[in-house]
Write an enzyme that holds these catalytic residues in place. Structure first.
Site, PDB file in Angstrom:
ATOM      1  CD  GLU A   1      41.181  40.321  48.268  1.00 45.40           C
ATOM      2  OE1 GLU A   1      41.435  40.291  47.051  1.00 45.40           O
ATOM      3  OE2 GLU A   1      41.581  39.444  49.069  1.00 45.40           O
TER       4      GLU A   1
ATOM      5  CD  GLU B   1      45.824  40.819  51.402  1.00 50.76           C
ATOM      6  OE1 GLU B   1      46.061  41.870  52.040  1.00 50.76           O
ATOM      7  OE2 GLU B   1      44.686  40.437  51.124  1.00 50.76           O
TER       8      GLU B   1
END
Ligand code: 1HE
Length: 259
Positions: A113, A133
């Site tokens: 990210e 995740e």
């Protein structure tokens, strides 16, 4: 220069600043202080800096969220935590200068990210990309669902999250995660060379590319075309643009693709 947490270190090389994630013992995992420090640095780079290189110490770029800090949060606190990352990474994407990330080793979770918030990504062959995740029972929270599909498409990102698929450096390059794939050990030097090249651009051009271009991409067609024409006229009206165009006509500027 602003005070930074121990996990970040900075050097300035002329018009370039090099920000290092400097917590190799924890694979440059991002705790709250580091995320805030990144945001503060990009919001107010050292005076005279025209481009920033971001890289990681040790064998990996970044292992993502510091899982040691992942406490049981209330829903409201979880939203606030994610919004903290959003604020920090917005300072990269919509900051004052272009950002170039040099990637090697793990570029995973929040590390991907973070890389996605930069404007240019240079990858070494050791780089690998994943979104763990999915397997950890959580979801991206650092702007990944907005930025990563713009690089590789939502279908590829969904596959990474649903199956834990790991992309190699070559696969990441083919999918659009990196714009440059360089040799082992060459990432930082290439990222610095790219940043130095960017620093030679007219400031209005760099402004247009980092501020106007992404907004135009997201605007409707008519608004986008209008914004483009306004930005083009503003850039063209700058004395520096006139000097650069005259230099070409006077045969004092490089031809495209030639030195
Ligand atoms: C960490 C972290 C971390 C390493 N938080 N401490 N991110 C992840 O799920 C990735 C988790 N990390 C890994 O899969 C591996 O560590 C790596 C592939 C990145 C590197 O492997 P390796 O063999 O080089 O290192 P290591 O032995 O696993 O880790 C070295 C130390 O770093 C070890 O601590 P030590 O005290 O035992 O030496 C690890 O615990 C520590 N470490 N990664 C905390 N991430 C805004 S939402 C974003 C959500 C996410 O980012 S989720 C994805 C989290």
């Amino acid at each position: 220069m602003i005070a930074l947490p121990k996990s970040l270190s900075v050097s300035v090389d002329g018009e370039i600043a090099i920000l290092k994630l400097d917590r190799a013992a924890k694979r440059n995992a991002l705790d709250d202080a580091t995320v805030d420090g990144i945001g503060a640095f990009f919001a107010a780079p050292p005076e005279g800096v025209k481009a920033i290189v971001l890289h990681g110490a040790g064998e990996h770029f970044c292992a993502g969220l510091d899982l040691g800090e992942l406490q049981a949060r209330s829903t409201a606190a979880g939203i606030a935590h994610s919004r903290q990352w959003h604020r920090a990474f917005e300072q990269i994407e919509f900051g004052t200068v272009p950002a170039v990330a040099a990637l090697h080793g793990a570029v995973v979770g929040g590390g991907l990210e973070l890389a996605a918030a930069c404007h240019i990504r240079v990858a070494e062959p050791s780089a690998f990309y994943a979104l763990p995740e999915g397997g950890r029972g959580i979801f991206v929270g650092g702007g990944g669902s907005v930025r990563i599909p713009r690089l590789m498409g939502a279908a590829r990102m969904a596959d990474m999250m649903l199956t834990g698929r790991v992309y190699s450096a070559e696969e990441g390059q083919a999918a659009g995660l990196s714009q440059y794939l360089v040799g082992a050990g060459e990432g930082l030097a290439r990222a610095i060379a790219i940043a130095k090249q960017i620093a030679t651009n007219a400031p209005m051009t760099n402004f247009a590319v980092i501020q106007a271009l992404p907004r135009i991409v997201e605007a409707g067609r008519e608004s986008g075309l209008l914004a483009e024409s306004l930005m083009a006229a503003i850039a063209q009206g700058e004395p520096e643009a006139k000097q650069r165009m005259t230099a070409f006509l006077d045969k004092r500027a490089a031809k495209v693709g030639k030195k």
